[in-house]
Enzyme design. Structure first.
Site, PDB file in Angstrom:
ATOM      1  N   HIS A 179      10.660  62.698  31.301  1.00 25.12           N
ATOM      2  CA  HIS A 179      10.167  63.759  32.183  1.00 25.12           C
ATOM      3  C   HIS A 179      10.987  63.830  33.460  1.00 25.12           C
ATOM      4  O   HIS A 179      11.547  62.824  33.909  1.00 25.12           O
ATOM      5  CB  HIS A 179       8.668  63.600  32.477  1.00 25.12           C
ATOM      6  CG  HIS A 179       8.253  62.277  33.061  1.00 25.12           C
ATOM      7  ND1 HIS A 179       8.305  62.016  34.410  1.00 25.12           N
ATOM      8  CD2 HIS A 179       7.752  61.161  32.483  1.00 25.12           C
ATOM      9  CE1 HIS A 179       7.849  60.784  34.629  1.00 25.12           C
ATOM     10  NE2 HIS A 179       7.509  60.234  33.481  1.00 25.12           N
ATOM     11  N   ASP A 220       9.802  64.932  36.443  1.00 25.64           N
ATOM     12  CA  ASP A 220       9.022  64.785  37.673  1.00 25.64           C
ATOM     13  C   ASP A 220       8.669  63.329  37.973  1.00 25.64           C
ATOM     14  O   ASP A 220       8.800  62.454  37.122  1.00 25.64           O
ATOM     15  CB  ASP A 220       7.735  65.623  37.595  1.00 25.64           C
ATOM     16  CG  ASP A 220       6.873  65.324  36.371  1.00 25.64           C
ATOM     17  OD1 ASP A 220       7.423  64.983  35.310  1.00 25.64           O
ATOM     18  OD2 ASP A 220       5.634  65.409  36.486  1.00 25.64           O
ATOM     19  N   ASP A 274      10.413  55.059  36.352  1.00 25.44           N
ATOM     20  CA  ASP A 274       9.500  56.056  35.755  1.00 25.44           C
ATOM     21  C   ASP A 274       9.956  57.437  36.141  1.00 25.44           C
ATOM     22  O   ASP A 274       9.491  57.978  37.138  1.00 25.44           O
ATOM     23  CB  ASP A 274       8.077  55.770  36.241  1.00 25.44           C
ATOM     24  CG  ASP A 274       7.048  56.753  35.716  1.00 25.44           C
ATOM     25  OD1 ASP A 274       7.357  57.492  34.775  1.00 25.44           O
ATOM     26  OD2 ASP A 274       5.932  56.784  36.265  1.00 25.44           O
ATOM     27  N   GLU A 277       4.919  65.987  33.556  1.00 23.56           N
ATOM     28  CA  GLU A 277       4.257  64.865  32.867  1.00 23.56           C
ATOM     29  C   GLU A 277       3.258  64.172  33.767  1.00 23.56           C
ATOM     30  O   GLU A 277       2.166  63.810  33.345  1.00 23.56           O
ATOM     31  CB  GLU A 277       5.307  63.849  32.371  1.00 23.56           C
ATOM     32  CG  GLU A 277       4.736  62.744  31.475  1.00 23.56           C
ATOM     33  CD  GLU A 277       4.088  61.561  32.193  1.00 23.56           C
ATOM     34  OE1 GLU A 277       3.324  60.817  31.566  1.00 23.56           O
ATOM     35  OE2 GLU A 277       4.327  61.364  33.407  1.00 23.56           O
ATOM     36  N   GLU A 278       3.647  63.981  35.030  1.00 24.00           N
ATOM     37  CA  GLU A 278       2.804  63.192  35.933  1.00 24.00           C
ATOM     38  C   GLU A 278       1.483  63.880  36.267  1.00 24.00           C
ATOM     39  O   GLU A 278       0.582  63.257  36.802  1.00 24.00           O
ATOM     40  CB  GLU A 278       3.570  62.856  37.227  1.00 24.00           C
ATOM     41  CG  GLU A 278       4.775  61.931  37.027  1.00 24.00           C
ATOM     42  CD  GLU A 278       4.413  60.500  36.645  1.00 24.00           C
ATOM     43  OE1 GLU A 278       3.223  60.204  36.453  1.00 24.00           O
ATOM     44  OE2 GLU A 278       5.333  59.672  36.537  1.00 24.00           O
ATOM     45  N   GLU A 326       9.221  57.558  27.078  1.00 28.57           N
ATOM     46  CA  GLU A 326       9.251  56.468  28.062  1.00 28.57           C
ATOM     47  C   GLU A 326       8.297  55.320  27.683  1.00 28.57           C
ATOM     48  O   GLU A 326       7.270  55.526  27.063  1.00 28.57           O
ATOM     49  CB  GLU A 326       8.853  56.992  29.435  1.00 28.57           C
ATOM     50  CG  GLU A 326       7.420  57.514  29.439  1.00 28.57           C
ATOM     51  CD  GLU A 326       6.954  58.001  30.802  1.00 28.57           C
ATOM     52  OE1 GLU A 326       7.262  57.348  31.807  1.00 28.57           O
ATOM     53  OE2 GLU A 326       6.287  59.043  30.832  1.00 28.57           O
ATOM     54  N   HIS A 344       4.893  53.993  39.955  1.00 27.03           N
ATOM     55  CA  HIS A 344       3.900  54.540  40.902  1.00 27.03           C
ATOM     56  C   HIS A 344       3.664  53.627  42.113  1.00 27.03           C
ATOM     57  O   HIS A 344       2.775  53.884  42.920  1.00 27.03           O
ATOM     58  CB  HIS A 344       2.544  54.846  40.218  1.00 27.03           C
ATOM     59  CG  HIS A 344       2.636  55.869  39.119  1.00 27.03           C
ATOM     60  ND1 HIS A 344       1.561  56.609  38.691  1.00 27.03           N
ATOM     61  CD2 HIS A 344       3.685  56.286  38.370  1.00 27.03           C
ATOM     62  CE1 HIS A 344       1.936  57.423  37.719  1.00 27.03           C
ATOM     63  NE2 HIS A 344       3.226  57.233  37.502  1.00 27.03           N
TER      64      HIS A 344
END
Ligand SMILES: CSCC[C@H](NC=O)C(=O)O
Ligand SMILES: [Zn+2]
Ligand SMILES: [Zn+2]
Length: 427
Positions: free
Chosen positions: A78, A80, A112, A147-148, A175, A385
């Protein structure tokens, strides 16, 4: 003027410097950047797809195989990232600072999942240019937005599109997560999220009064029940009987109550309404009907003046009603090839796991395509994150070059071609 020389590390840093963090991800700059790198690999075909608005592009790169009738392989990541609280980091999260002492590259998205997105392209570049390798099966690389925030304006729309059907995808790598040991981790399922909001109503009254059925009392009873449920699930983990990803998590994420005043809240009024929100994650083996019943009867019972709203953030079952899990045994030839490839490259694989969180893989699994989560990061702390997310340059490069990703992909792709059992196979 000569263009400045780039290396795999500077190219990775440049991707990390494009701020694709929510709430205002700059997808178009990322897509322009990735496309211009892809154009340095002559055989790649590049398309940008739009399923919603022009600010949410999806980049699709294709490495054509010599036998395009075979099911293809899709390598997904992804574009984002989650936001970053810059002031709490050692280095600016969008500077991609490389620490000279230990090679750590600090950036939001380093783990990520901008690492895998670039590693796919770098590995293909190596295979094409240094090894003159071209695949039999077509390989697609997708870079999806959103995605997030659940994937609804990204992968969820992509898998339903005619463009996706035309790709005839047989197997997907998406991922994964870093491994703190020397073994790589692989994920065969995600937990599926529900957002649950419960509301209590009750009789309002003077702050001094004692009476039954106030909204606060009704809500607090529910919170006790949910806390107990949470503890029971967590105890299984603490006792070593289950992994976190194998139990149901139910975490409170907001509480909303009280009557606002100029100084905060009115202190001598018992409110007539209270609301609480929960992030619920269920493993694929959980029974969603049981959870619905639990919420209706125990967490927000109507007889206690409570109502609730469940928002299912994506599928829990495939179209045959089966849990969304990719087989990691002999019944899935793609698994065997994947495992052989990692091992042939000198890598060790840990026992496949369920992911505690949720990725876009669930949309591919829902339509029956075997999908594994895999990000080649070992001996690395899990920082997705988190503040100070980093990836070491050596770990990143090993993922492309020294052994893992390059040899893995190379063996991997060759094995796909050579395994006659797989020719034309569709799973
Ligand atoms: C509501 S789907 C959310 C997807 C998100 N993915 C990564 O963190 C997650 O919270 O797991
Ligand atoms: Zn991710
Ligand atoms: Zn994430």
């Amino acid at each position: 003027d000569h263009p400045p020389t780039t290396t795999p590390i500077t190219r990775f840093q440049n991707y990390l410097r494009i701020n694709t963090a929510h709430p205002n991800p700059d997808y178009n700059t990322a897509v322009t950047y990735l496309s211009s790198f892809a154009r340095t690999i002559p055989t790649l075909q590049i398309q940008t797809l739009y399923f919603t608005t022009p600010d949410k592009p999806l980049l699709l790169i294709t490495w054509p195989g010599s036998n395009p009738s075979l099911p293809s392989v899709l390598l997904n990541s992804h574009l984002d990232s989650v936001p970053a609280e810059s002031l709490k980091w050692f280095h600016d999260p969008f500077e991609a600072h490389l620490s000279p002492d230990d090679g750590k590259i600090y950036a939001r998205g380093a783990q990520d999942d901008k690492c895998v997105g670039m590693q796919y392209l770098e590995a293909i570049k190596e295979l094409e240019i240094n090894f003159h390798y071209s695949p039999t099966r077509t390989v697609h690389i997708s870079y999806v937005p959103e995605e997030e925030v659940g994937g609804f304006d990204g992968m969820a729309k992509f898998v339903k599109s005619v463009e996706f059907k035309k790709l005839n995808v047989g197997f997907v790598l998406d991922e994964g997560q870093a491994s703190t040991t020397d073994e790589f981790r692989t994920f065969y399922a995600d937990r599926s999220p529900w957002h649950v909001v419960i509301k209590a109503t009750g009789v309002p009254g003077h702050g001094s009064r004692m009476y039954d059925n106030s909204a606060m009392e009704n809500m607090m009873k529910s919170i006790e029940v949910i806390t107990k449920f949470r503890e029971n699930q967590f105890d299984l983990v603490k006792a070593g009987l289950a992994a976190t990803s194998e139990v149901i998590s139910a975490n409170p994420v907001f509480l909303k109550a009280g009557i606002p005043s100029s100084t905060g809240f009115v202190m001598n009024m018992q409110p007539s309404e209270v609301e609480a929100g929960f992030d619920i994650r269920q493993p694929p083996t959980a029974d969603p009907d049981l959870m619905r019943k639990r919420i209706a009867e125990e967490w927000a019972p109507a007889w206690r003046n409570m109502t609730y709203e469940i928002t299912e953030k994506g599928p829990l079952r495939d179209f045959m009603g089966r849990p969304l899990m990719t087989a990691t045994d002999g019944s899935n030839p793609w698994w065997s090839i994947f495992k052989q490839a990692v091992e042939a490259a000198g890598g060790k694989l840990a026992k496949p796991e369920i992911l505690t969180s949720t990725t876009d893989a669930r949309f591919m699994r829902q339509i029956g395509i075997p999908t594994l989560g895999f990000s080649p990061m070992k001996n690395t702390p899990i920082l997705l994150h988190d503040h100070n997310e980093f990836l070491k340059d050596s770990v990143y490069l090993e993922g492309i070059k020294n052994s893992v990703l390059l040899k893995q992909r190379s063996v991997h792709l060759k094995s796909f071609d050579e395994d006659s059992n797989l020719l034309g196979a569709k799973f």
